[in-house]
Design a protein around this motif. Structure first.
Motif: not given
Ligand SMILES: *Cc1c(COP(=O)(O)O)cnc(C)c1O
Length: 371
Positions: A54-58, A81-85, A126-128, A152-157, A181-183, A186-188
């Motif tokens: 459902a999202n990157g945090t999940d 990093t973004f707080i979700a991590t 690690p967060v990219h 790997e938190d690849n939500c931004q890369a 990853t997150s969709f 505003s993500k890539n």
């Molecule tokens: C956007 C982001 C997330 C969370 O993704 P959501 O889809 O908003 O839950 C997690 N980690 C990083 C580094 C992000 O940029």
């Protein structure tokens, strides 16, 4: 900061048809569009399993649940990093262990990871950050020596390539045991709502991820684990399949804008342009400058007066956040991160920036600096 309307205009006919097809089929959840996108994504990344959610945090949370991490287990992640991590680590009752980052790439500092390892350490995340990969050679080496999982938190890369000093090149997100990853729009690779995905080459981890994301259910109505409900819906998957085909073009457009910014700010002493990490391509989720000796907030206000958005990612380090205050950490513990929090700002970065806009943005920044 982004131009989602301009991007949509260019793919409108295909997107409109794909969305209408889902509506006509009424296969809103787990429809063929989800399976199609999943298969395309597996091909693109060169990985065995993509599990949409459902999202990157999940994605991050489900990964940690699927690995069987238990309350009290320590998980090492970056302070910048973004707080979700860190949020999901804390939510699961795990212990977030924060380490500093590299001042040039903004990514996790491998030497700091090594120092933070204790007998309770179970995983490294690690967060990219901002669009380029962390040093995965070093992260994987540490993980192997200490028998740790790597998520790997690849939500931004998404789409960035990592080239190992051993010679191979892989997509970021498919190097560790699990990638997330997150969709978010505003993500890539953004959809038209919320979405996320988890990647792994490990069949057993993939089975666990699928079960955990589906109420901990492996056989219908038999629940072996406490799970969650986390799905990518069919409309989002249909949009993502179309945008995935454009992802490399999008990265090229972002790099073109980044090069324009680089050239405009070359030699400007008060601005440090983004450093390219030698082992990673850059997909420029953000174009982030480090200021030196100028009033960052006044610059952002000046740009706002000309309707130019600029943002600070991120103004407060993880260990300085109220909700994450921790007796183990105090101000001054992560000097690189704390310094970056005081000095960075990001300019508009997206696929639709044209020369006229880039000229207006850069000349406005220079006007402030030279006034
Ligand atoms: C956007 C982001 C997330 C969370 O993704 P959501 O889809 O908003 O839950 C997690 N980690 C990083 C580094 C992000 O940029």
């Amino acid at each position: 900061m982004v131009d989602l309307k301009g991007q949509y205009e260019k793919i409108k006919p295909a997107v409109d048809i794909a969305i209408q097809e889902v509506i006509d089929s009424t296969a809103f959840i787990n429809g063929p569009a989800v399976r199609d996108f999943q298969a395309e994504m597996e091909k693109y990344l060169g990985i065995k399993h993509v599990i949409p959610c459902a999202n990157g945090t999940d994605a991050l949370q489900i990964s940690m649940m699927a690995l069987g991490l238990k309350p009290g287990d320590e998980v090492i992640t970056a302070s910048f990093t973004f707080i979700a991590t860190a949020e999901v680590i804390a939510l699961l009752g795990l212990s977030p262990v924060v380490v500093d980052v590299d001042p040039d790439t903004f990514n996790i500092d491998p030497a700091a990871i090594e120092k933070a390892i204790t007998p309770k350490t179970k995983a490294i995340v690690p967060v990219h950050l901002f669009g380029q990969c962390a040093d995965m050679d070093a992260v994987m080496d540490i993980a192997q020596r200490h028998n740790l999982f790597v998520i790997e938190d690849n939500c931004q890369a998404i789409g960035a390539d990592f080239t190992s000093s051993k010679g191979w090149t892989k997509k970021g997100g498919v190097i560790g045991h699990i990638g997330c990853t997150s969709f978010f729009p505003s993500k890539n690779l953004g959809c038209y709502g919320d979405g996320g995905a988890i990647f792994t080459n490990d069949d057993e981890i993939a089975r666990m991820i699928r079960g955990i994301a589906n109420h901990g259910m492996f056989v219908r109505y038999y629940h072996d684990y406490v799970g969650v409900n986390s799905r990518l819906d069919s409309i989002q998957a249909a949009v993502l399949k179309i945008k995935l085909a454009q992802l490399d073009n999008y990265a090229t457009a972002r790099n073109k804008a980044a090069t324009f910014y680089d050239n405009a700010f070359a030699g400007v002493k008060s601005l440090k342009t983004p450093v390219r990490f030698s082992k990673s391509s850059h997909v420029f989720h953000q174009y982030t400058l480090v200021t030196d000796g100028i009033d960052r907030n006044a610059l952002i206000e000046f740009l706002a007066s000309k309707d130019i958005p600029a943002m600070i990612y991120y103004p407060v380090a993880l260990h300085m956040q109220k909700a994450y205050s921790d007796s183990r950490y105090k101000e001054g513990d992560f000097p690189v991160t704390e310094d970056l929090c005081r000095r960075v700002f990001s300019l508009p970065m997206h696929t639709e920036l044209d020369t006229e806009q880039l000229e207006f943005i850069t000349s406005s920044v220079l006007e402030f600096i030279n006034r």
